[in-house]
Design a protein around this motif. Structure first.
Motif, PDB file in Angstrom:
ATOM      1  N   ASN A 167       0.840  -1.199   0.000  1.00 48.94           N
ATOM      2  CA  ASN A 167       0.000   0.000   0.000  1.00 48.94           C
ATOM      3  C   ASN A 167       0.873   1.246   0.000  1.00 48.94           C
ATOM      4  OD1 ASN A 167      -2.172  -1.701   0.031  1.00 48.94           O
ATOM      5  ND2 ASN A 167      -2.864  -1.172   2.081  1.00 48.94           N
ATOM      6  N   GLN A 168       1.677   1.357  -1.042  1.00 52.33           N
ATOM      7  CA  GLN A 168       2.612   2.463  -1.179  1.00 52.33           C
ATOM      8  C   GLN A 168       3.137   2.462  -2.615  1.00 52.33           C
ATOM      9  OE1 GLN A 168       5.636   1.510   1.747  1.00 52.33           O
ATOM     10  NE2 GLN A 168       6.399  -0.230   0.610  1.00 52.33           N
ATOM     11  N   SER A 189      -0.113  -8.120  -3.191  1.00 51.95           N
ATOM     12  CA  SER A 189      -1.269  -7.303  -3.548  1.00 51.95           C
ATOM     13  C   SER A 189      -0.900  -5.825  -3.531  1.00 51.95           C
ATOM     14  CB  SER A 189      -2.409  -7.566  -2.559  1.00 51.95           C
ATOM     15  OG  SER A 189      -3.449  -6.645  -2.729  1.00 51.95           O
ATOM     16  N   VAL A 190      -1.156  -5.129  -4.651  1.00 55.61           N
ATOM     17  CA  VAL A 190      -0.898  -3.695  -4.747  1.00 55.61           C
ATOM     18  C   VAL A 190      -2.213  -2.960  -4.494  1.00 55.61           C
ATOM     19  CG1 VAL A 190      -0.012  -1.827  -6.187  1.00 55.61           C
ATOM     20  CG2 VAL A 190       0.927  -4.143  -6.420  1.00 55.61           C
ATOM     21  N   GLY A 191      -2.219  -2.063  -3.504  1.00 52.52           N
ATOM     22  CA  GLY A 191      -3.439  -1.398  -3.071  1.00 52.52           C
ATOM     23  C   GLY A 191      -3.928  -0.338  -4.044  1.00 52.52           C
ATOM     24  N   ASN A 192      -5.112   0.184  -3.761  1.00 54.55           N
ATOM     25  CA  ASN A 192      -5.758   1.180  -4.619  1.00 54.55           C
ATOM     26  C   ASN A 192      -4.832   2.364  -4.913  1.00 54.55           C
ATOM     27  OD1 ASN A 192      -8.024  -0.396  -4.497  1.00 54.55           O
ATOM     28  ND2 ASN A 192      -9.203   1.005  -3.217  1.00 54.55           N
ATOM     29  N   ASN A 193      -4.647   2.633  -6.213  1.00 52.80           N
ATOM     30  CA  ASN A 193      -3.924   3.827  -6.688  1.00 52.80           C
ATOM     31  C   ASN A 193      -2.446   3.834  -6.330  1.00 52.80           C
ATOM     32  OD1 ASN A 193      -6.391   5.012  -7.744  1.00 52.80           O
ATOM     33  ND2 ASN A 193      -6.920   5.507  -5.620  1.00 52.80           N
ATOM     34  N   ASP A 209      -0.030 -14.981  -6.895  1.00 55.75           N
ATOM     35  CA  ASP A 209      -1.078 -14.103  -7.387  1.00 55.75           C
ATOM     36  C   ASP A 209      -0.572 -12.692  -7.140  1.00 55.75           C
ATOM     37  OD1 ASP A 209      -3.402 -12.899  -8.186  1.00 55.75           O
ATOM     38  OD2 ASP A 209      -4.724 -14.194  -7.015  1.00 55.75           O
ATOM     39  N   LEU A 210       0.017 -12.089  -8.175  1.00 51.10           N
ATOM     40  CA  LEU A 210       0.517 -10.723  -8.116  1.00 51.10           C
ATOM     41  C   LEU A 210      -0.514  -9.845  -8.804  1.00 51.10           C
ATOM     42  CD1 LEU A 210       2.508  -8.398  -7.776  1.00 51.10           C
ATOM     43  CD2 LEU A 210       3.841  -9.329  -9.676  1.00 51.10           C
ATOM     44  N   TYR A 211      -1.211  -9.036  -8.025  1.00 55.36           N
ATOM     45  CA  TYR A 211      -2.338  -8.311  -8.597  1.00 55.36           C
ATOM     46  C   TYR A 211      -2.480  -6.931  -7.981  1.00 55.36           C
ATOM     47  CZ  TYR A 211      -4.967  -9.409  -4.331  1.00 55.36           C
ATOM     48  OH  TYR A 211      -5.382  -9.495  -3.028  1.00 55.36           O
ATOM     49  N   GLY A 212      -3.194  -6.061  -8.701  1.00 55.58           N
ATOM     50  CA  GLY A 212      -3.419  -4.715  -8.230  1.00 55.58           C
ATOM     51  C   GLY A 212      -4.891  -4.377  -8.192  1.00 55.58           C
TER      52      GLY A 212
END
Length: 257
Positions: A167-168, A189-193, A209-212
């Protein structure tokens, strides 16, 4: 200034509501002794000694600072960070005889010395923290990196169904991730924005599972390899400038929705 003890099977709350003045003064000894002996410490200022032995557990709740953790001694017990630790301009070091464990808590700022902190299935958050050494998340653990958190080691391991929440905005530079095994995922997991870059010296290997999420982006300049089972790489924006490989018997979804 005396002794407080919880024996096997007993729970003791030392402090309860946040904002109280809770001090274990010089000469004070607080001990969780035996299996399922739990002591809950809210907003603790520890100037004495905190012990967890023979299966006993110390739960740090509320808000405290690293300096106020004081002397913590583990002899077959656990020290669990369940609240908020203000580690600004400080270095969290290991308690005698073990490590602190992130147990749903948050650590803000500063550094964490090598071997000082381990992770549990209750997860938690590192905010603007420098974590010394390699990163290892046990199975079914979820930990959030935010505010510019980094780890100094070159290796990271995410156990089966473990999640690193990114988340950064930032780059994983020269990091080798080993994720999942035997068909069981590990998640990055890549967080919002937010944006994540794996640089040319980084790698991601295993079952992953590499996802955004909404508004996020992923840039791969390194080497991503699916070794077995089914793995995924997807986000609203994904760019590959490196290598993507599916080994024999593995499937890799590059894009999903």
């Amino acid at each position: 200034q005396g002794t407080l003890t919880a024996n096997a099977g007993a729970s003791l709350y030392f402090g309860y509501y946040s904002g109280e003045a809770i001090t274990n003064a010089v000469g004070g000894v607080i001990t969780a002794n035996g299996a399922n002996a739990n002591i809950y410490l809210t907003d603790i200022v520890n100037q004495g000694t905190l012990n967890a032995q023979s299966g006993g557990q110390l739960f740090f709740q509320g808000t405290t600072t690293t300096a106020n953790l004081g002397t913590v001694v583990l002899s077959g017990g656990r020290a669990l960070l369940n609240g908020t630790l203000n580690n600004t301009a400080a270095t969290l070091t290991a308690p005698s005889g073990g490590t602190f464990e992130l147990y749903g808590g948050t650590i803000n700022n500063g550094s964490i010395a090598s071997g000082a902190l381990s992770f549990t299935s209750s997860g938690g958050t590192l905010n603007n923290v420098t974590y010394s050494g390699n990163l290892s998340l046990p199975a079914s653990t979820s930990v959030t990196f935010t505010g510019g958190t980094t780890f100094t080691g070159s290796n990271a391991t995410l156990g089966n169904y473990a999640t690193l929440n990114w988340n950064q905005n930032g780059t994983l530079a020269g990091k080798a991730f080993t994720v999942g095994s035997g068909g069981a995922y590990g998640y990055l997991s890549v967080g919002n924005n937010y944006a994540l870059t794996l640089d040319s010296a980084s790698s991601l290997t295993g079952v992953f599972d590499l996802y955004g999420s909404t508004g996020s982006s992923i840039l791969n300049q390194g080497a991503i390899t699916a070794t077995s089972g089914t793995s995924y790489l997807y986000a609203p924006t994904v760019t590959n400038q490196g290598t993507l490989t599916a080994n024999a018997g593995a499937s890799l979804y590059f894009g999903y929705y």
